[in-house]
Design a protein around this motif. Structure first.
Motif: not given
Ligand SMILES: Cc1cc2nc3c(=O)[nH]c(=O)nc-3n(C[C@H](O)[C@H](O)[C@H](O)COP(=O)(O)O)c2cc1C
Length: 313
Positions: A32, A56, A82, A84, A110, A175, A203, A227, A274
């Protein structure tokens, strides 16, 4: 630029998985917040070929998000704050959900909120909409109320998950945040309160500094770290939760290719998401699906479900 295919290549491997009642045609969704609702990725990915699209985070009314700068690059990872930002649930219902339905995508919404009530109101607003599952975000590090604060204490996890459970019969994915001492006690609380599946990780709380200016790189000072750099932490937490709960897991954190995804499945994930990789390679989801299938073919695995929790320790 070589021609890219918007769809995964054909395979004999059975790629279907069941994530707490949500049937996915393959184990791959998007994390998301890194894929919007898929419209902008349409040139690169036929979203109907993904296991699911995860939208999102959406709140009842629109949120403006945090002040800029709210993105910073770090070695092998990125920081975001960001906050949300989103146009609200009505916009999702009017624009994105009808489009996802029209193109035949499996859709996970989400859900976010500033209060317990707001989570329920968002779900109630969506119950008649074309949604296949909810992912309840109790793990965002970038908002002051709601978000991560709810996901770090067992009593508030129990309360928000029970309330959401009572509001819907649809598959409920909860989550989790990695910013806790013991992820398994939070996962157990979510399971006991009615979660059908658990997704992790959101994150990690981090920060970056511009030494020349002696200033933080993000206006909010701290942000969420994601990442490739976070993958070992995410893998460890998926493996711990796999050993602690019975509900299926949706694993994420630094997945960029098929082998990363396979590692998450071996650690116990039934499906994977991803995230940040989409910003580097907008075709990453298709590459990951193809990579999982290629691994299975090489290893003589006929059904991708055989990988789930197959780690030999
Ligand atoms: C720019 C950005 C926006 C995100 N927005 C949300 C969100 O709205 N809701 C959510 O549950 N997680 C959000 N996340 C977290 C990601 O869904 C994911 O859990 C996290 O980035 C780890 O995965 P990755 O390393 O593959 O990015 C966001 C991550 C990023 C980088």
């Amino acid at each position: 630029m070589p021609e890219i295919s918007r769809i995964p290549r054909a395979t004999e491997v059975n790629m279907e998985v069941n994530l707490g009642g949500l049937i996915m045609k393959n184990p791959v969704t998007v994390a998301s917040g890194t894929f919007a609702a898929g419209l902008e990725y349409n040139d690169f990915v036929d979203v109907s070929t993904l296991g699911a699209v995860t939208t999102k985070g959406v709140s009842l009314n629109g949120w403006e998000g945090n002040a800029s700068p709210r993105i910073a690059e770090t070695p092998s990872g990125m920081l975001n704050s960001i906050g949300l930002q989103n146009p609200g649930v009505q916009h999702l219902k009017d624009i994105e959900l009808p489009w996802l339905r029209e193109v035949g995508a499996t859709t996970i919404v989400n859900v976010s909120g500033h209060s317990f009530d707001e989570y329920i109101q968002v779900i109630e607003a969506l119950e008649e909409a074309p949604v296949d599952a909810y992912e309840i975000n109790i793990s965002c590090p970038n908002v002051d109320a709601g978000g991560m604060t709810m996901g770090t204490h067992v009593p508030s996890v129990e309360k928000v998950v029970s309330l959401c459970r009572n509001a819907t019969k649809r598959p409920l994915i909860v989550k989790l945040t990695p910013n806790v001492t013991d992820i398994t006690e939070i996962a157990k609380a979510a399971e006991a309160s009615g979660a059908d599946a658990i997704s992790l990780i959101n994150t990690l709380l981090g920060m970056a500094i511009d030494a020349k200016r002696r200033k933080p790189q993000l206006a909010r000072v701290v942000g969420g770290f994601s990442g490739p750099a976070v993958k070992p932490v995410a893998l460890r937490m998926v493996w711990q939760c796999h050993n602690a709960v019975k509900v299926p897991l949706l694993g994420m954190g630094g997945i960029s290719n098929g082998i990363d995804a396979v590692e998450f499945m071996l650690a116990g994930a039934s499906a994977v998401a991803v995230g940040t990789a989409n910003f580097v390679n907008p075709h990453a989801t298709i590459d990951v699906i193809d990579g999982i299938a290629a691994y299975c073919e090489e290893q003589g695995v006929k059904d991708v479900k055989e990988l789930i929790g197959a780690l030999e320790c």
